[in-house]
Write a protein that holds these residues in place. Structure first.
Motif, PDB file in Angstrom:
ATOM      1  N   UNK A   1     -66.726  -8.162  10.965  1.00 38.74           N
ATOM      2  CA  UNK A   1     -67.827  -8.628  11.704  1.00 38.74           C
ATOM      3  C   UNK A   1     -67.066 -10.092  12.177  1.00 38.74           C
ATOM      4  N   UNK A   2     -66.823 -10.185  13.388  1.00 35.79           N
ATOM      5  CA  UNK A   2     -66.269 -11.430  13.686  1.00 35.79           C
ATOM      6  C   UNK A   2     -67.309 -12.608  13.771  1.00 35.79           C
ATOM      7  N   UNK A   3     -66.534 -13.604  13.247  1.00 33.69           N
ATOM      8  CA  UNK A   3     -67.288 -14.923  13.112  1.00 33.69           C
ATOM      9  C   UNK A   3     -66.967 -15.981  14.106  1.00 33.69           C
TER      10      UNK A   3
ATOM     11  N   UNK B   1     -70.245 -10.042  17.806  1.00 33.64           N
ATOM     12  CA  UNK B   1     -71.515  -9.301  18.441  1.00 33.64           C
ATOM     13  C   UNK B   1     -71.118  -7.575  18.543  1.00 33.64           C
ATOM     14  N   UNK B   2     -69.933  -7.415  18.614  1.00 33.32           N
ATOM     15  CA  UNK B   2     -69.409  -6.067  18.770  1.00 33.32           C
ATOM     16  C   UNK B   2     -69.385  -5.323  17.478  1.00 33.32           C
ATOM     17  N   UNK B   3     -69.714  -4.039  17.407  1.00 39.42           N
ATOM     18  CA  UNK B   3     -69.564  -3.134  16.267  1.00 39.42           C
ATOM     19  C   UNK B   3     -68.763  -2.079  16.276  1.00 39.42           C
TER      20      UNK B   3
ATOM     21  N   UNK C   1     -62.976 -13.369  10.662  1.00 36.04           N
ATOM     22  CA  UNK C   1     -63.927 -12.375  10.720  1.00 36.04           C
ATOM     23  C   UNK C   1     -64.380 -12.368   9.059  1.00 36.04           C
ATOM     24  N   UNK C   2     -65.895 -11.859   8.780  1.00 36.69           N
ATOM     25  CA  UNK C   2     -65.925 -11.385   7.472  1.00 36.69           C
ATOM     26  C   UNK C   2     -65.712  -9.871   7.424  1.00 36.69           C
TER      27      UNK C   2
END
Length: 209
Positions: free
Chosen positions: A153-155, A179-181, A202-203
């Protein structure tokens, strides 16, 4: 040197921590009611103690365990105060247990603490019965775990030059917007998966259902 902080989120199984090398244990408020089930005795008890049974608190106080009390009306969560305490003591590797649960506001806030403290070179990982959560900025190697998925998950506004090797769905030098999946629910297909980033953070979630 690694500190374990136990919070008041969902219960975790003892198996989650059995292979961890823990040097110091901090209980953040209601985490005090969970630590006994983990077979641990805390080195420090911290919080405003609004979510822990008083008899449990008194029992641990009777063991002469150091206790730091805060007023209920404060600017930071018990978890963040516990992390600050660990950092002040010199710990740079911190594991959070009981940091996720039904209170999604607390869960998300705790995940974002990973990013906050990473900026001052403190490595924080969140663990629970189904997830390992940490941050990646450059390179990370993840050993294969059966029935686990890996998500990024991009930070930052975007992560640039993302390469995934050893994954079921590999990527090569791809940019991913926040916000991209695109990077949700991948799987490691070899002995290990390697994540490489040229820019951004990213997480990383290593999760099972």
């Amino acid at each position: 040197m690694t500190a374990l902080i136990v919070g008041n989120g969902s219960d975790i199984d003892k198996s989650c921590i059995k292979n961890l090398n823990i040097d110091y244990v901090i209980c953040a408020d209601g985490g005090l009611e969970k630590v006994k089930n983990l077979g641990l005795v805390p080195d420090l008890i911290l919080g405003d103690f609004d979510s822990v049974d008083k008899s449990v608190l008194e029992y641990y106080k009777s063991l002469n365990i150091e206790t730091v009390a805060f007023p209920p009306e404060k600017d930071y969560t018990d978890m963040e105060l516990a992390i600050d305490q660990a950092v002040e003591m010199g710990f740079r590797d911190i594991i959070l247990a009981g940091a996720t649960g039904t209170r999604l506001d607390h869960s998300v806030a705790n995940m974002l603490l990973i990013e906050k403290y990473h900026k001052i070179d403190v490595n924080i990982q969140i663990i629970d019965n189904n997830n390992f959560i940490q941050i990646v900025k450059d390179t990370m190697t993840i050993p294969f775990r059966k029935n686990y998925y890996v998500s990024l998950i991009p930070l930052s506004e975007s992560i640039e030059g993302l390469t995934l090797e050893g994954f079921k769905y590999p990527l090569n030098n791809v940019n991913v917007e926040r916000g991209s999946t695109l990077c949700v629910s991948n799987e490691i297909s070899e002995d290990a998966g390697v994540i490489r980033l040229k820019k951004g953070s990213a997480l990383v979630f290593i999760s099972k259902d």
